[in-house]
Structure formats: structure tokens, C-alpha cells
Design a protein around this motif. Sequence first.
Motif, short mmCIF file in Angstrom:
data_model
loop_
_atom_site.label_atom_id
_atom_site.label_comp_id
_atom_site.label_asym_id
_atom_site.label_seq_id
_atom_site.Cartn_x
_atom_site.Cartn_y
_atom_site.Cartn_z
N PHE A 148 0.85 -1.19 0.00
CA PHE A 148 0.00 0.00 0.00
C PHE A 148 0.88 1.24 0.00
CE2 PHE A 148 -3.38 -2.37 2.72
CZ PHE A 148 -3.75 -3.11 1.62
N SER A 149 0.53 2.23 -0.80
CA SER A 149 1.20 3.52 -0.78
C SER A 149 0.43 4.44 0.14
CB SER A 149 1.24 4.13 -2.18
OG SER A 149 1.98 3.33 -3.05
N ILE A 150 1.12 5.08 1.06
CA ILE A 150 0.50 5.97 2.03
C ILE A 150 1.07 7.36 1.87
CG2 ILE A 150 0.17 6.48 4.47
CD1 ILE A 150 0.43 3.52 5.01
N HIS A 151 0.20 8.36 1.86
CA HIS A 151 0.61 9.76 1.81
C HIS A 151 -0.24 10.50 2.84
CE1 HIS A 151 2.11 13.51 0.04
NE2 HIS A 151 0.91 13.98 0.33
N GLY A 152 0.40 11.20 3.77
CA GLY A 152 -0.32 11.94 4.80
C GLY A 152 0.14 13.37 4.89
N GLU A 153 -0.83 14.27 5.15
CA GLU A 153 -0.54 15.70 5.28
C GLU A 153 -1.27 16.27 6.49
OE1 GLU A 153 -1.68 17.73 1.73
OE2 GLU A 153 -0.19 16.71 0.50
N ASP A 154 -0.70 17.34 7.07
CA ASP A 154 -1.40 18.05 8.13
C ASP A 154 -2.31 19.12 7.53
OD1 ASP A 154 0.25 20.21 7.46
OD2 ASP A 154 1.40 20.15 9.32
N HIS A 155 -2.94 19.92 8.38
CA HIS A 155 -3.91 20.91 7.90
C HIS A 155 -3.28 22.03 7.07
CE1 HIS A 155 -2.35 22.70 11.60
NE2 HIS A 155 -2.78 23.86 11.15
N GLN A 156 -1.96 22.15 7.12
CA GLN A 156 -1.26 23.18 6.33
C GLN A 156 -0.66 22.61 5.05
OE1 GLN A 156 1.53 24.61 9.25
NE2 GLN A 156 0.15 26.26 9.87
N ILE A 199 4.15 0.46 2.22
CA ILE A 199 4.23 -0.56 3.26
C ILE A 199 3.54 -1.83 2.77
CG2 ILE A 199 4.34 1.09 5.16
CD1 ILE A 199 1.37 0.54 5.69
N SER A 200 3.89 -2.94 3.40
CA SER A 200 3.24 -4.20 3.07
C SER A 200 1.84 -4.23 3.69
CB SER A 200 4.06 -5.38 3.58
OG SER A 200 4.09 -5.37 4.99
N SER A 201 0.99 -5.04 3.13
CA SER A 201 -0.39 -5.11 3.64
C SER A 201 -0.44 -5.56 5.09
CB SER A 201 -1.23 -6.03 2.76
OG SER A 201 -0.66 -7.32 2.71
N SER A 202 0.54 -6.33 5.53
CA SER A 202 0.55 -6.80 6.92
C SER A 202 0.90 -5.69 7.92
CB SER A 202 1.55 -7.96 7.07
OG SER A 202 2.85 -7.52 6.80
N LYS A 203 1.45 -4.57 7.45
CA LYS A 203 1.84 -3.48 8.35
C LYS A 203 0.84 -2.32 8.40
CE LYS A 203 6.69 -4.43 8.24
NZ LYS A 203 7.18 -4.73 9.54
N VAL A 204 -0.25 -2.42 7.67
CA VAL A 204 -1.23 -1.32 7.65
C VAL A 204 -1.81 -1.07 9.03
CG1 VAL A 204 -3.47 -0.58 6.76
CG2 VAL A 204 -1.81 -1.58 5.23
N HIS A 205 -2.24 -2.11 9.70
CA HIS A 205 -2.86 -1.94 11.02
C HIS A 205 -1.88 -1.32 12.01
CE1 HIS A 205 -4.36 -3.09 15.00
NE2 HIS A 205 -5.55 -2.87 14.46
N SER A 206 -0.67 -1.84 12.10
CA SER A 206 0.29 -1.31 13.06
C SER A 206 0.69 0.13 12.72
CB SER A 206 1.53 -2.20 13.15
OG SER A 206 2.20 -2.26 11.93
N THR A 207 0.76 0.47 11.45
CA THR A 207 1.11 1.83 11.04
C THR A 207 0.04 2.83 11.49
OG1 THR A 207 2.34 1.06 9.11
CG2 THR A 207 1.60 3.35 9.08
N PHE A 208 -1.23 2.52 11.25
CA PHE A 208 -2.30 3.45 11.60
C PHE A 208 -2.68 3.39 13.08
CE2 PHE A 208 -2.65 3.60 7.02
CZ PHE A 208 -2.79 4.97 6.83
N ALA A 209 -2.29 2.36 13.77
CA ALA A 209 -2.53 2.27 15.22
C ALA A 209 -1.64 3.26 15.97
CB ALA A 209 -2.29 0.86 15.70
#
Length: 51
Positions: free
Chosen positions: A15-23, A32-42
Motif C-alpha cells: 500500500f502507498s500511504i501519503h499523509g498531510e497536516d492541515h497546512q 508498506i506491506s499489507s501486513s503493516k497497515v494496522h500497526s502503522t495506523f494504530a
Amino acid sequence: MSQFVYGIDLAKHSFSIHGEDHQGKVLIQKIISSSKVHSTFANIPPAIIGM
């Protein structure tokens, strides 16, 4: 409302993840691998997540 927004590009094995703040500052941009999605967002504050 959340001050953080994350976008996830879903795929079969990674999965490709891109995150931004309000600015618009990039918080995370990685693949990340599909197995790491839960731990990343936790381990991040509550946010809006678009798939």
C-alpha cells in the motif's frame, strides 16, 4: 474534525500511504506491506483516511 489527512492506494501486496497536516505539510509518504497497515495506523493520531 481531524487536522490530518491520509490517502491510501490499495494494492494486493503493498500500500502507498501519503499523509498531510492541515497546512499541507507532508507527514508520511511511503510504501508498506499489507501486513503493516494496522500497526502503522494504530500509531498515529485520529485522522481522515481516504482509500
